[in-house]
Enzyme design. Structure first.
Site, PDB file in Angstrom:
ATOM      1  CB  CYS A  71      -0.964  -0.003   1.188  1.00 39.67           C
ATOM      2  SG  CYS A  71      -0.172  -0.254   2.800  1.00 39.67           S
ATOM      3  CG  HIS A  94      -0.326   4.723   3.654  1.00 39.85           C
ATOM      4  ND1 HIS A  94      -0.846   4.600   4.923  1.00 39.85           N
ATOM      5  CD2 HIS A  94       0.047   3.452   3.280  1.00 39.85           C
ATOM      6  CE1 HIS A  94      -0.800   3.328   5.302  1.00 39.85           C
ATOM      7  NE2 HIS A  94      -0.264   2.619   4.331  1.00 39.85           N
TER       8      HIS A  94
END
Length: 372
Positions: free
Chosen positions: A152, A277
């Site tokens: 990710c 993120h």
């Protein structure tokens, strides 16, 4: 019977064609359907083009019998086992590495192409590591019947970086990540929420160790408090003090871009954000860069949204990006000391493009290839 109009199919013909189309669509299995990424994947499959025939939901035996909604229909979860892959053309796995190692080969032996979101096969030279906006062609060559989904953190930046690389030629990469707690799953989310409850409405955070004492044994998967704090660590300890997450960014970026010698340095930090993120990126290129040129490239790149007007306080933040599909890019600057380097800030939802969406996009590539 009223004859069909000339040049137009009858209702019977249309119904027959629709039935044949449904039969011709490949069948999909979602393994780990009840997990955090699995849940997001079911939503994405319901939102995007209907390229699948049956969608079979697979999870651990303790979840068997649950009913989940996909494409507007309730589907019963079946237990992970060899029979679960009968008749399946594509299997998307979102399970721990050790489960993937055991069951991905079983799915392949049953005739399925596997899209795996674990880290078990990413660096296998016979397994392509695919980001459709960058290297979709590599998905066609899969000697082991497996396609790997990147980590990710890598996915949160690589689409934007790949677009810039195609124009300027990347020569070095230095990144600092600010990673959401959902990157470690439900335990991370639960821990942050519990710690926020413990510190909310207090004067904590003004003295050494007061937050740590207040959260007590609710550290969960983190080595230090995550509320009112940042933790300069993500992953497991590797050689010379590097973390596994930092090495993933390095190794996966090199593989996706086809640049095995690319210098890459990453420092991964966990922050008190639930999902999405962020990364501060220093990218050096072979050719001189300009902010205007980078803006033009990023604005036109598939899967990227340019949000960069600091004078109007416009730049991406996790709370604005969460729940969206693209990589958002802002704070684009040319390095003060190097005309071939750019500084930029990127945000990406780690459960969507960072996991489920990229898997769904790979699946769509396969569906087009495997359509019967």
């Amino acid at each position: 019977m009223i004859p069909a109009e000339a040049g137009r199919p009858s209702l019977a013909d249309t119904a027959g064609a629709d039935a044949r189309t449904a039969r011709n669509k490949p069948h999909l299995a979602v393994v780990g359907a009840t997990g955090a990424v699995g849940s997001v994947l079911l939503g994405i499959l319901s939102e995007r083009a209907d390229v699948w025939g049956e969608i079979r939901l697979i999870a651990s035996p303790r979840s068997a019998g649950r009913k989940l909604t996909v494409r507007g229909e309730e589907v019963e979860v079946v237990a992970l086992g060899e029979d679960a892959f009968d008749g399946i053309d594509v299997a998307m796995f979102d399970v721990p590495d050790e489960v993937a190692v055991q069951w991905v080969p079983v799915a392949v032996s049953k005739g399925a192409v596997v899209v795996d979101n674990s880290g078990a096969f990413r660096m296998d030279p016979d397994v392509p590591l695919v980001v459709p906006e960058i290297n979709a062609h590599t998905a066609r060559v899969r000697p082991r019947g497996i396609i790997a989904n990147p980590n990710c953190t890598t996915l949160s930046m690589i689409v934007a970086l790949g677009a810039l690389h195609a124009e300027y030629g990347l020569s070095e990469l230095i990144v600092s990540s600010y990673q959401a707690v959902s990157g470690v799953g439900k335990a991370g989310v639960d821990t942050l929420r519990a710690q926020l409850s413990a510190v909310c409405g207090t004067e904590l955070g003004a003295k050494p160790g007061d937050v740590r004492r207040a959260v007590g044994d609710t550290l969960g998967p983190f080595p230090a408090p995550i509320a009112l704090n940042v933790v300069p660590w993500a992953g497991t300890l590797q050689e010379d003090g590097w973390s596994s997450e930092e090495l993933k960014v390095r190794n996966e970026t090199r593989k996706i871009l086809g640049m095995p010698e690319l210098p890459v340095t990453a420092t991964c930090v966990r922050v008190p954000v639930l999902t999405t993120h962020s990364l501060a990126v220093h990218a050096r290129f072979e050719n001189e860069v300009t902010v205007a040129g980078a803006h033009e490239i990023l604005a036109a790149a598939p899967g990227v949204v340019l949000c960069d007007d600091p004078a109007e306080e416009e730049y991406p933040t996790p709370s604005d990006v969460v729940g969206t599909d693209p990589t958002w890019v802002g704070r684009v600057r040319r390095s003060l000391d190097d005309p071939r380097a750019l500084e930029l800030f990127v945000c990406g939802d780690n459960l969507r493009k960072g996991a489920a969406l990229n898997a769904a996009q790979i699946g769509e590539l396969l569906a087009g290839e495997l359509r019967k």
